[in-house]
Scaffold this motif. Sequence first.
Motif, mmCIF file in Angstrom:
data_model
loop_
_atom_site.group_PDB
_atom_site.id
_atom_site.type_symbol
_atom_site.label_atom_id
_atom_site.label_comp_id
_atom_site.label_asym_id
_atom_site.label_seq_id
_atom_site.Cartn_x
_atom_site.Cartn_y
_atom_site.Cartn_z
ATOM 1 N N ASP A 102 12.014 12.470 30.969
ATOM 2 C CA ASP A 102 13.556 12.054 31.121
ATOM 3 C C ASP A 102 14.313 12.463 32.866
ATOM 4 O OD1 ASP A 102 14.824 10.967 28.612
ATOM 5 O OD2 ASP A 102 13.865 12.779 27.885
ATOM 6 N N GLY A 103 15.398 12.043 32.655
ATOM 7 C CA GLY A 103 16.114 12.190 33.996
ATOM 8 C C GLY A 103 16.346 10.874 34.816
ATOM 9 N N TYR A 104 16.387 9.850 33.891
ATOM 10 C CA TYR A 104 16.498 8.422 34.569
ATOM 11 C C TYR A 104 17.810 7.861 34.595
ATOM 12 C CZ TYR A 104 11.184 8.573 34.415
ATOM 13 O OH TYR A 104 10.061 8.739 34.486
ATOM 14 N N VAL A 105 18.198 7.272 35.904
ATOM 15 C CA VAL A 105 19.156 6.504 35.940
ATOM 16 C C VAL A 105 19.085 5.064 36.279
ATOM 17 C CG1 VAL A 105 21.203 6.464 37.378
ATOM 18 C CG2 VAL A 105 20.091 8.565 36.893
ATOM 19 N N SER A 106 19.855 4.178 35.642
ATOM 20 C CA SER A 106 19.297 2.797 35.348
ATOM 21 C C SER A 106 20.428 1.859 36.402
ATOM 22 C CB SER A 106 19.476 2.072 33.998
ATOM 23 O OG SER A 106 18.526 2.794 33.438
ATOM 24 N N LEU A 107 20.010 0.937 37.008
ATOM 25 C CA LEU A 107 20.644 0.012 38.052
ATOM 26 C C LEU A 107 20.205 -1.420 37.444
ATOM 27 C CD1 LEU A 107 22.688 -0.810 40.026
ATOM 28 C CD2 LEU A 107 20.932 -0.244 41.782
ATOM 29 N N GLU A 108 21.085 -2.224 37.308
ATOM 30 C CA GLU A 108 20.806 -3.626 36.657
ATOM 31 C C GLU A 108 20.675 -4.689 37.926
ATOM 32 O OE1 GLU A 108 21.809 -6.319 32.879
ATOM 33 O OE2 GLU A 108 22.650 -4.224 33.087
ATOM 34 N N VAL A 109 19.807 -5.522 37.888
ATOM 35 C CA VAL A 109 19.805 -6.690 38.698
ATOM 36 C C VAL A 109 20.976 -7.614 38.215
ATOM 37 C CG1 VAL A 109 17.520 -6.972 38.943
ATOM 38 C CG2 VAL A 109 18.431 -8.096 36.962
ATOM 39 N N SER A 110 21.390 -8.458 39.324
ATOM 40 C CA SER A 110 22.498 -9.230 39.055
ATOM 41 C C SER A 110 22.457 -10.094 37.757
ATOM 42 C CB SER A 110 22.774 -10.139 40.043
ATOM 43 O OG SER A 110 23.581 -11.216 40.005
ATOM 44 N N PRO A 111 23.399 -10.146 36.757
ATOM 45 C CA PRO A 111 23.298 -11.017 35.579
ATOM 46 C C PRO A 111 23.363 -12.341 36.111
ATOM 47 C CG PRO A 111 25.506 -9.996 36.056
ATOM 48 C CD PRO A 111 24.551 -9.394 37.155
ATOM 49 N N ARG A 112 23.628 -12.922 37.284
ATOM 50 C CA ARG A 112 23.489 -14.148 37.515
ATOM 51 C C ARG A 112 21.960 -14.782 37.837
ATOM 52 N NH1 ARG A 112 27.788 -14.319 42.846
ATOM 53 N NH2 ARG A 112 29.636 -14.542 41.446
ATOM 54 N N LEU A 113 21.084 -13.788 37.667
ATOM 55 C CA LEU A 113 19.438 -13.914 38.038
ATOM 56 C C LEU A 113 18.765 -13.868 36.409
ATOM 57 C CD1 LEU A 113 18.691 -11.745 41.168
ATOM 58 C CD2 LEU A 113 19.717 -14.206 40.852
#
Length: 367
Positions: free
Chosen positions: A102-113
């Motif tokens: 564990d210990g993960y942090v998530s960042l999302e790509v642009s929803p436009r893609l």
Amino acid sequence: METSKVKQLQDFGQSIWLDFLDRHLIVSGQLKEYIENDGLRGLTSNPAIFEKAISGSADYDEQIRTLAAAYQDNEAIFYNLAVTDIQNAADVFGPTFAKGADGYVSLEVSPRLAHDTNRTIKQSVELWKKVNRENVMIKIPATPEGLPAIRKTIGEGLNINITLLFSLDRYEQVTDAYLSGLEDRVAAGQPIDHIASVASFFLSRIDVLVDPVLETKGHPEMKGEVAIACAKQAYQIYKRVFSSDRFKKLQVNGAMPQRVLWASTGTKDPSFPDTKYVEALIGPETINTIPPETLDAYRDHGRPASRLEHDLDSAGQTLVQLKKIGIDLAEIGAQLEKEGIEKFNKPYDQLLQAIEEKKSSIATAAS
């Protein structure tokens, strides 16, 4: 001092991640407190979360002022703001990550893609390099166009959080994309023992869409049961796929299972208990990502116990009955996927507008 009920979920093999991020959470020490007191083991973000964080406070104004001098594009400014928060959150989770799993942090790509495979791959790699943390996950939606992007980025060695997953059929495709990406990497002679991935199954939105139809069709007794039945079935798919010979061949090279993550677990229907989607889905090798209010509720009156594989026959019957009364879960999934992209595009556009307004406000104040 009694152990937090949230922390007790670890005894049943489940990790709790927070579905929230803003700068105040980090600088105030609140995130560290969640980790120490509640056993929080990860964090997810999305465009809606960042929109509230950036437009709803002055915490980002100083960095926006600096970035506005370097970038004309508001999207570039946003991702610089987001990367700063993600890096800082990842650093707070560093000790958790060092212990494994564990210990993960998530960042999302642009929803436009969401419907653009090549640009999704390109931005995923760019964000991965920009964040430059081993314990980051890049979020890619489980759209038809997202599936090859998932395979490619796993093959490139990225950690991927698959988001906007609503149907069992699509989940099968997601597991295949993950395994295929690992196989591609092994075939290229590259290591796979560091790659982590989760498949984020969105739950409450299923019930929000299906429950009114059940009422109309004269089956109110099934209200609030469909999402949990789908989740229980998804877990059975997980167990089958990640005990298969195909996965065992990858496991020899250090492959990790792609854990299922229960997302959209805040209760939308006020007639349901506020811990509904936490209580029912506690089980080993799973993650539940919950908003702060649900975390507070569970700490207050949660009832930790392993329930994910309870009443599997009943869950199966629910899905069979659904088909009998003419509700197609594949169609429901397709509709929710479309709506989910729209629900992220709207706050994303609002976010970019908020940055534009802050830039104008800053420029006016300086003149």
